[in-house]
Design a protein around this motif. Structure first.
Motif, PDB file in Angstrom:
ATOM      1  N   TYR A  68       0.838  -1.200   0.000  1.00 33.18           N
ATOM      2  CA  TYR A  68       0.000   0.000   0.000  1.00 33.18           C
ATOM      3  C   TYR A  68       0.873   1.250   0.000  1.00 33.18           C
ATOM      4  N   TYR A  72       0.779   3.694  -3.201  1.00 33.33           N
ATOM      5  CA  TYR A  72       0.072   4.955  -2.961  1.00 33.33           C
ATOM      6  C   TYR A  72       0.978   6.062  -2.428  1.00 33.33           C
ATOM      7  N   ASP A  73       2.275   5.913  -2.616  1.00 34.12           N
ATOM      8  CA  ASP A  73       3.217   6.996  -2.315  1.00 34.12           C
ATOM      9  C   ASP A  73       2.833   8.199  -3.169  1.00 34.12           C
ATOM     10  N   GLU A  74       2.894   9.376  -2.591  1.00 34.55           N
ATOM     11  CA  GLU A  74       2.493  10.608  -3.299  1.00 34.55           C
ATOM     12  C   GLU A  74       3.251  10.811  -4.606  1.00 34.55           C
ATOM     13  N   HIS A  79      -0.872   4.030  -9.455  1.00 34.52           N
ATOM     14  CA  HIS A  79      -1.933   3.356  -8.723  1.00 34.52           C
ATOM     15  C   HIS A  79      -3.317   3.565  -9.357  1.00 34.52           C
ATOM     16  N   GLU A  81      -6.865   4.565  -8.229  1.00 37.51           N
ATOM     17  CA  GLU A  81      -7.402   5.317  -7.088  1.00 37.51           C
ATOM     18  C   GLU A  81      -8.534   4.591  -6.360  1.00 37.51           C
ATOM     19  N   LYS A  84      -7.616   2.051  -3.734  1.00 41.73           N
ATOM     20  CA  LYS A  84      -7.059   2.608  -2.498  1.00 41.73           C
ATOM     21  C   LYS A  84      -8.093   2.538  -1.380  1.00 41.73           C
TER      22      LYS A  84
END
Length: 93
Positions: A68, A72-74, A79, A81, A84
């Motif tokens: 995760y 979902y690293d900025e 990814h 969405e 998430k």
């Protein structure tokens, strides 16, 4: 990529992640990348008789959390969405 609840024990949900492909080499390459992020995974051949596919599976909950964080690293734009929310709605992170 499939994210699913594998079990519920004492009210806690456990997620698994599965990535399916007809290419074993492709999954091995993904597995190599995941190892660098401390994400443990296994690759298995689909056991159905007519299937020519393989799947990479992440089961250990610490590895699910690391996956995760990696996806979902900025700074990571790769990814999906809406997936998430599966992690967030099941209190995995």
């Amino acid at each position: 990529m499939c994210i699913y609840i594998s079990s519920i024990h004492k009210g806690k949900k456990y997620l698994n992640i599965s990535i399916t492909s007809a290419s074993l080499i492709f999954l091995e390459q993904i597995q190599t990348i995941l190892k660098t992020e401390n994400i443990c995974s296994n690759i298995n051949k689909d056991s159905r008789k007519s299937s020519n596919s393989y799947y990479l599976k992440i089961q250990k909950q610490e590895s699910v959390k690391n996956f995760y964080r990696y996806i979902y690293d900025e700074e990571n734009p790769i990814h999906i969405e809406y997936k998430k929310f599966i992690f967030l709605n099941n209190n995995i992170v």
